[in-house]
Design an enzyme around this catalytic site. Structure first.
Site, PDB file in Angstrom:
ATOM      1  N   ARG A  18       0.837  -1.214   0.000  1.00 28.80           N
ATOM      2  CA  ARG A  18       0.000   0.000   0.000  1.00 28.80           C
ATOM      3  C   ARG A  18       0.869   1.260   0.000  1.00 28.80           C
ATOM      4  O   ARG A  18       0.437   2.326  -0.451  1.00 28.80           O
ATOM      5  CB  ARG A  18      -0.957  -0.015   1.206  1.00 28.80           C
ATOM      6  CG  ARG A  18      -1.887   1.192   1.254  1.00 28.80           C
ATOM      7  CD  ARG A  18      -3.131   0.957   2.111  1.00 28.80           C
ATOM      8  NE  ARG A  18      -2.825   0.409   3.409  1.00 28.80           N
ATOM      9  CZ  ARG A  18      -2.329   1.113   4.442  1.00 28.80           C
ATOM     10  NH1 ARG A  18      -2.069   2.403   4.307  1.00 28.80           N
ATOM     11  NH2 ARG A  18      -2.096   0.537   5.596  1.00 28.80           N
ATOM     12  N   LYS A  53      -7.991   3.211 -20.115  1.00 26.83           N
ATOM     13  CA  LYS A  53      -8.290   3.466 -21.524  1.00 26.83           C
ATOM     14  C   LYS A  53      -7.077   3.149 -22.401  1.00 26.83           C
ATOM     15  O   LYS A  53      -6.664   2.015 -22.449  1.00 26.83           O
ATOM     16  CB  LYS A  53      -8.757   4.922 -21.675  1.00 26.83           C
ATOM     17  CG  LYS A  53      -9.892   5.301 -20.728  1.00 26.83           C
ATOM     18  CD  LYS A  53     -11.143   4.505 -21.056  1.00 26.83           C
ATOM     19  CE  LYS A  53     -12.386   5.009 -20.355  1.00 26.83           C
ATOM     20  NZ  LYS A  53     -12.383   4.884 -18.900  1.00 26.83           N
ATOM     21  N   ASP A  85      -6.556  16.362 -17.715  1.00 25.19           N
ATOM     22  CA  ASP A  85      -6.870  14.950 -17.919  1.00 25.19           C
ATOM     23  C   ASP A  85      -6.463  14.605 -19.354  1.00 25.19           C
ATOM     24  O   ASP A  85      -7.095  15.045 -20.312  1.00 25.19           O
ATOM     25  CB  ASP A  85      -8.374  14.734 -17.683  1.00 25.19           C
ATOM     26  CG  ASP A  85      -8.781  13.266 -17.788  1.00 25.19           C
ATOM     27  OD1 ASP A  85      -8.081  12.505 -18.492  1.00 25.19           O
ATOM     28  OD2 ASP A  85      -9.794  12.889 -17.182  1.00 25.19           O
TER      29      ASP A  85
END
Ligand SMILES: Cc1ncc(COP(=O)(O)O)c(C=O)c1O
Length: 410
Positions: free
Chosen positions: A73, A225, A200
Site C-alpha cells: 500500500r 483506456k 486529464d
C-alpha cells in the site's frame, strides 16, 4: 530505476523525453526493474510486504530515509515500474498510480491542496463523473465547483479572476463532441492567477499532448483506456513535479486507493505498444470519419480533423496532426434509430469504454450523459441521435461496413 534510463542516449528529435529518448523508445524501455538479470519481461510482485536484508534497512525504508519497499500500500516495484514509465512519457518528475482514473482525479485535487472553503474551476465538457466527484463528494466537504466553457478563454480568465479557484481541471479533447481545448493558453492563465492546473490527458495520451511541457501542474490519466489498451485493467495515474509527490503518496497510503500489481503489470505491458495501437486507432478514426462524412448518410459526423469541425484550427495547432481515436455520429432517426443501430451492430460492440483494441459504440443519452436534462444535452450539442464510436484496431473497411449496415443505409 533502470540504469539504462538514467544513462539514456542523448538522442535529439522533436519528441525526445526527459531521458533523451524518443517517445517510442521510452514506451518500450521505460520503467524496467533494477537488477533484473533473468527475466526479459517486467516481473509481477504480488507481495503485500517486503523483507529488507537487515532491520536497520527496513527501519530506514519505513522511516522514509531510504528508498525501498516495505508494504504494497506504500509502494510496490511492479506499480512503481508503471509509474516511472508514465512519468517518463509525460516528462514529469514523479508519478503515482491509483486503482482507477477517478481515484487519480481525486488524488490530484488533494495534491493540489483543495480543502473546505476553496473553489475548483471545471470545464463544462468534462467527463461526467469528474463533475459529479467535484460537485458531490468535494461539494459535501465544503468545496464549491465553478463550471465554465473552456472553449472561451475570456470566460475562463474572468472565472479565475472572480473566484480565485485553488485548482482547475479540463480535458484536451472533449467527449463526445471532440472539442479541442487550447491547453497551453489555459495552463498559462491558471498560472497567472495562482491556480493549480490539472489536465486529464486520457483521450489524447502523451503521444499527442504533453501538458507538463505547456506548464501544467498535474496530468491525470485513466489508465483503463489507451494506456492499458486491452479492456482488462482498471487504473489511474497522476504525474507532476517532485513537490507534489508527498501528497500524491499520502493519498494512496491513507485512502488506500491502491493499484494492484497485476493491473499495473497489464497496463505497463499495454503501454509498450501504445504508439503502435494509438497511431493505428487514430488513422482508422480519421479514415472512418472521412468516409462516413463523404457518405452523406448521417446528420453529422464529428471528428476534429474534418474541415467543418469547429475545432479544426485548434486541432492542427494543439494535437499535432492527430485527431484522436473517437468518431461521433448523429443519426437522423433519433432515439429509435440509435437503438436500432446498437442492435444491428455485429463487429462493433455496444459498451461504455474507449481505448480498447476493439471498436466500441456508446449511446451518450443512455450512458455518459444520462443524468442531464434533454435541454442541457441539446445545449451541449448532444441529441437523441448521437452515438460515439471508440475506434479500435480492426481493419477500417470492416468497421465502416458494420457502421453503414447498422445505420440501415446499405
Ligand atoms: C476522460 C476520462 N477521465 C477519467 C475517467 C475515469 O476513469 P476510470 O473509469 O478509470 O475511473 C474516464 C472514464 O471514462 C474518462 O473518460
Amino acid at each position: 530505476m533502470d540504469g539504462r534510463q538514467e544513462k539514456g542516449p542523448g538522442t535529439a528529435g522533436g519528441n525526445a523525453t526527459g531521458f533523451g529518448w524518443a517517445l517510442e523508445t521510452t514506451l518500450v524501455h521505460a520503467g524496467r526493474v533494477p537488477r533484473a538479470p533473468v527475466s526479459t519481461a517486467m516481473p509481477i510482485y504480488p507481495s503485500t510486504s517486503f523483507q529488507a536484508p537487515t532491520p536497520e534497512e527496513l527501519d530506514a525504508v519505513l522511516g522514509g530515509e531510504a528508498a525501498g519497499y516495505s508494504y504494497t500500500r506504500h509502494a510496490n516495484p511492479t506499480v512503481d515500474a508503471l509509474a516511472n514509465a508514465v512519468a517518463a512519457l509525460e516528462g514529469g518528475e514523479t508519478a503515482v498510480c491509483y486503482g482507477s482514473g477517478m481515484a487519480a482525479i481525486d488524488a490530484a485535487f488533494y495534491a493540489a491542496g483543495v480543502r473546505a472553503g476553496d473553489r475548483v474551476l471545471l470545464s463544462r465538457d468534462l467527463y461526467g463523473a469528474s463533475l459529479n466527484l467535484a460537485q458531490g463528494i468535494w461539494g459535501e466537504a465544503g468545496v464549491e465547483t465553478v463550471v465554465e466553457d473552456f472553449g472561451d478563454l475570456d470566460r475562463v480568465e474572468a472565472a479565475l479572476r472572480r473566484h480565485a479557484p485553488r485548482a482547475m481541471l479540463f480535458e484536451v479533447l472533449s467527449n463526445p463532441l471532440l472539442r479541442v481545448a487550447d491547453g497551453p493558453a489555459l495552463v498559462a492563465l491558471a498560472a497567472r492567477y495562482g491556480t493549480v492546473s490539472i489536465v486529464d490527458n486520457t483521450f489524447t495520451t502523451p503521444l499527442v499532448c504533453r501538458p507538463l511541457a505547456w506548464g501544467a501542474d498535474l496530468v491525470v490519466h485513466s489508465a483503463t483506456k489507451y494506456l492499458g489498451g486491452h479492456g482488462d485493467a482498471t487504473g489511474g495515474v497522476v504525474v507532476g513535479r517532485a513537490a507534489y509527490r508527498a501528497r500524491l503518496l499520502q493519498y494512496v497510503k491513507l485512502r488506500g486507493a491502491v493499484l494492484g500489481p497485476f493491473e499495473a503489470w497489464l497496463v505497463h505491458r499495454g503501454l509498450r505498444t501504445l504508439a503502435v495501437r494509438y497511431g493505428r486507432q487514430c488513422d482508422n478514426a480519421r479514415l472512418l470519419a472521412e468516409r462516413l462524412d463523404a457518405s452523406g448518410r448521417f446528420a453529422r459526423v464529428v471528428y476534429p480533423l474534418l474541415p467543418h469541425h469547429p475545432s479544426r484550427a485548434l486541432a492542427d495547432r494543439i494535437l499535432g496532426g492527430r485527431g484522436g481515436a473517437v468518431v461521433t455520429l448523429e443519426l437522423r432517426g433519433g432515439r429509435e434509430q440509435a437503438f436500432d443501430f446498437l442492435r444491428r451492430l455485429t463487429l462493433v460492440g455496444s459498451a461504455t469504454s474507449v481505448g480498447d483494441v476493439y471498436t466500441l459504440c456508446l449511446y451518450p443519452v443512455m450512458a455518459s450523459h444520462r443524468n442531464l436534462a434533454p435541454a442541457e444535452r441539446a445545449r451541449m450539442g448532444i441529441t437523441d441521435g448521437t452515438v460515439r464510436l471508440a475506434v479500435g484496431l480492426e481493419h477500417v473497411d470492416d468497421i465502416l461496413a458494420d457502421v453503414l449496415q447498422a445505420a440501415g443505409t446499405d
